[in-house]
Design an enzyme around this catalytic site. Structure first.
Site, short mmCIF file in Angstrom:
data_model
loop_
_atom_site.label_atom_id
_atom_site.label_comp_id
_atom_site.label_asym_id
_atom_site.label_seq_id
_atom_site.Cartn_x
_atom_site.Cartn_y
_atom_site.Cartn_z
N LYS A 18 0.72 -1.13 -0.14
CA LYS A 18 0.13 -0.05 -0.05
C LYS A 18 0.84 1.26 0.01
CE LYS A 18 -2.36 -1.31 3.63
NZ LYS A 18 -1.55 -2.40 4.18
N ARG A 92 -10.43 -0.03 8.12
CA ARG A 92 -10.08 -1.19 8.23
C ARG A 92 -11.23 -2.22 9.06
NH1 ARG A 92 -3.69 -2.20 8.51
NH2 ARG A 92 -3.36 0.06 8.11
N ARG A 126 12.21 -5.54 5.26
CA ARG A 126 11.83 -3.93 5.37
C ARG A 126 12.41 -3.22 6.26
NH1 ARG A 126 5.44 -2.03 5.59
NH2 ARG A 126 5.49 -3.32 7.56
N ARG A 159 10.38 -1.78 11.83
CA ARG A 159 9.01 -1.51 12.68
C ARG A 159 8.95 -2.68 13.84
NH1 ARG A 159 4.31 -0.17 8.33
NH2 ARG A 159 3.32 -1.44 9.77
N ARG A 170 -1.06 -9.59 12.55
CA ARG A 170 -1.50 -8.65 11.69
C ARG A 170 -2.52 -9.38 10.36
NH1 ARG A 170 3.99 -5.95 10.54
NH2 ARG A 170 2.67 -4.78 8.85
P1 G5P Z 1 0.01 0.06 8.82
O1 G5P Z 1 0.99 0.95 9.02
O2 G5P Z 1 -1.08 0.53 7.57
P2 G5P Z 1 -0.22 -2.48 7.37
O3 G5P Z 1 0.32 -3.55 8.13
O4 G5P Z 1 -1.46 -2.38 6.95
O5 G5P Z 1 0.53 -1.19 8.40
P3 G5P Z 1 2.09 -2.15 5.77
O6 G5P Z 1 2.96 -3.09 6.79
O7 G5P Z 1 2.42 -0.44 6.27
O8 G5P Z 1 0.73 -2.35 6.02
P4 G5P Z 1 1.98 -1.72 3.12
O9 G5P Z 1 1.96 -0.16 3.31
O10 G5P Z 1 0.86 -2.42 2.53
O11 G5P Z 1 2.51 -2.38 4.43
O12 G5P Z 1 3.22 -2.25 2.24
P5 G5P Z 1 4.46 -1.54 1.78
O13 G5P Z 1 5.17 -1.06 3.10
O14 G5P Z 1 4.49 -0.60 0.71
O15 G5P Z 1 5.48 -2.75 1.57
C1 G5P Z 1 6.07 -3.70 2.32
C2 G5P Z 1 7.44 -3.90 2.21
O16 G5P Z 1 7.53 -4.68 0.76
C3 G5P Z 1 8.32 -2.70 1.96
O17 G5P Z 1 9.47 -3.02 2.33
C4 G5P Z 1 8.46 -2.46 0.43
O18 G5P Z 1 9.56 -1.73 0.13
C5 G5P Z 1 8.50 -3.82 -0.08
N1 G5P Z 1 7.86 -4.28 -1.28
C6 G5P Z 1 6.85 -3.53 -1.97
N2 G5P Z 1 6.61 -3.95 -3.39
C7 G5P Z 1 7.44 -4.97 -3.37
C8 G5P Z 1 7.92 -6.07 -4.46
O19 G5P Z 1 7.28 -5.87 -5.41
N3 G5P Z 1 8.79 -6.96 -4.24
C9 G5P Z 1 9.84 -6.74 -2.90
N4 G5P Z 1 10.54 -7.69 -2.88
N5 G5P Z 1 9.22 -5.87 -1.88
C10 G5P Z 1 8.18 -5.06 -2.25
O20 G5P Z 1 -0.60 -0.02 10.27
C11 G5P Z 1 -0.01 -0.46 11.16
C12 G5P Z 1 -0.79 -0.48 12.21
O21 G5P Z 1 -1.39 0.54 12.79
C13 G5P Z 1 -2.64 0.36 13.26
C14 G5P Z 1 -2.95 -1.19 13.01
O22 G5P Z 1 -2.43 -1.81 14.57
C15 G5P Z 1 -1.92 -1.53 12.13
O23 G5P Z 1 -1.45 -3.10 12.61
N6 G5P Z 1 -3.68 0.79 12.23
C16 G5P Z 1 -5.14 0.79 12.72
N7 G5P Z 1 -5.84 0.26 13.55
C17 G5P Z 1 -7.22 0.54 13.19
N8 G5P Z 1 -7.73 1.03 12.20
C18 G5P Z 1 -7.31 1.43 11.30
N9 G5P Z 1 -7.66 2.05 10.06
C19 G5P Z 1 -5.67 1.47 11.20
N10 G5P Z 1 -4.72 1.98 10.47
C20 G5P Z 1 -3.47 1.50 11.17
MG MG Z 2 2.03 0.96 5.01
#
Ligand code: G5P
Ligand code: MG
Length: 215
Positions: A18, A92, A126, A159, A170
């Site tokens: 995302k 979410r 990451r 993180r 998660r």
């Molecule tokens: P977050 O911060 O929203 P998540 O768990 O939903 O956290 P996260 O972990 O931030 O999602 P993302 O944004 O979907 O993941 O993914 P990203 O960071 O872009 O990519 C992940 C990794 O893969 C990175 O290192 C990137 O460089 C790599 N990558 C991307 N594409 C590729 C690829 O093609 N190949 C490879 N090799 N790597 C790749 O929420 C965190 C917490 O906040 C709370 C909750 O506790 C949640 O767990 N929260 C909420 N609680 C309630 N309601 C809500 N609405 C909430 N929002 C947040």
């Molecule tokens: Mg994110």
């Protein structure tokens, strides 16, 4: 909503890309960007009341209760009344989705569908720059200097919720609470799903879709 405004939600499992896709959308289509996760981490860093409440939920891989996160996001959106925006990670839960749609009309929900085994592998390597939310991944988008943010040169961290136990939690929480939102948005004609194993595979399709939708 004015026809010149565009409002999008980006949903997908933890680690589905995302943040990575958002940065490409924002760069290509210039819109405001809010990530609920980045906002919460910044509140934790600044030790605000919300940050103090959210800290343990996030470490445990659980959702922050609706009442806190919804208030916070809606007040951020209130500041963007006359702007186009992209919302990453909110809503979410069904209650969050209801609150959002009652407050702000949206144009589309982009759903990223990436296999869980791919996600689990990615999250091990990451690294993030906390103040900006910039993300790196060893072997995919490495920082120019190992361990340092490309823009500020400040240190990168892992993180606290990227440890294997929290990642498993998660993903479970996503399956139970967030995935059902895809049906909710589909029923409202808002959902479009992009499947793939890499962001480079998914991104051209997202870009093409948005070019059609925004013109
Ligand atoms: P977050 O911060 O929203 P998540 O768990 O939903 O956290 P996260 O972990 O931030 O999602 P993302 O944004 O979907 O993941 O993914 P990203 O960071 O872009 O990519 C992940 C990794 O893969 C990175 O290192 C990137 O460089 C790599 N990558 C991307 N594409 C590729 C690829 O093609 N190949 C490879 N090799 N790597 C790749 O929420 C965190 C917490 O906040 C709370 C909750 O506790 C949640 O767990 N929260 C909420 N609680 C309630 N309601 C809500 N609405 C909430 N929002 C947040
Ligand atoms: Mg994110």
């Amino acid at each position: 909503m004015s026809p010149n405004l565009f409002r999008a939600v980006l949903m997908g499992a933890p680690g589905s890309g995302k943040g990575t896709v958002s940065s490409r959308i924002v760069k290509t289509f210039s819109m405001k960007y809010i990530s609920s996760g980045d906002l919460l981490r910044s509140n934790i860093e600044q030790k605000t009341d919300l940050g103090n409440i959210a800290d343990q939920y996030i470490r445990d891989g659980k959702l922050v209760p609706d009442i806190y996160i919804t208030k916070c996001i809606l007040s951020e959106l209130e500041k963007l009344k006359s702007k186009s925006w992209l919302l990453d990670g909110f809503p979410r839960t069904l209650d969050q989705a209801d609150e959002l749609l009652h407050t702000e009309p949206i144009n589309t929900v982009i759903n990223l569908d990436v296999p869980f085994d791919v996600i689990i592998d990615r999250l091990k390597s990451r690294w993030v720059h906390l103040p900006s939310g910039r993300v790196y991944n060893i072997g995919f988008n490495d920082p120019a200097v190992p361990g340092k943010d490309d823009v500020t040169g400040e240190p990168l961290i892992q993180r606290p919720d990227d440890n294997p136990v929290a990642v498993r939690k998660r993903l479970e929480v996503y399956e139970a609470c967030t995935k059902p939102l895809s049906t909710y948005f589909k029923q409202r004609g808002l959902l479009v799903t992009f499947s793939g194993k890499t962001t480079d595979e998914i991104w051209p399709n997202v870009k093409k879709y948005l070019e059609e939708k925004i013109k």
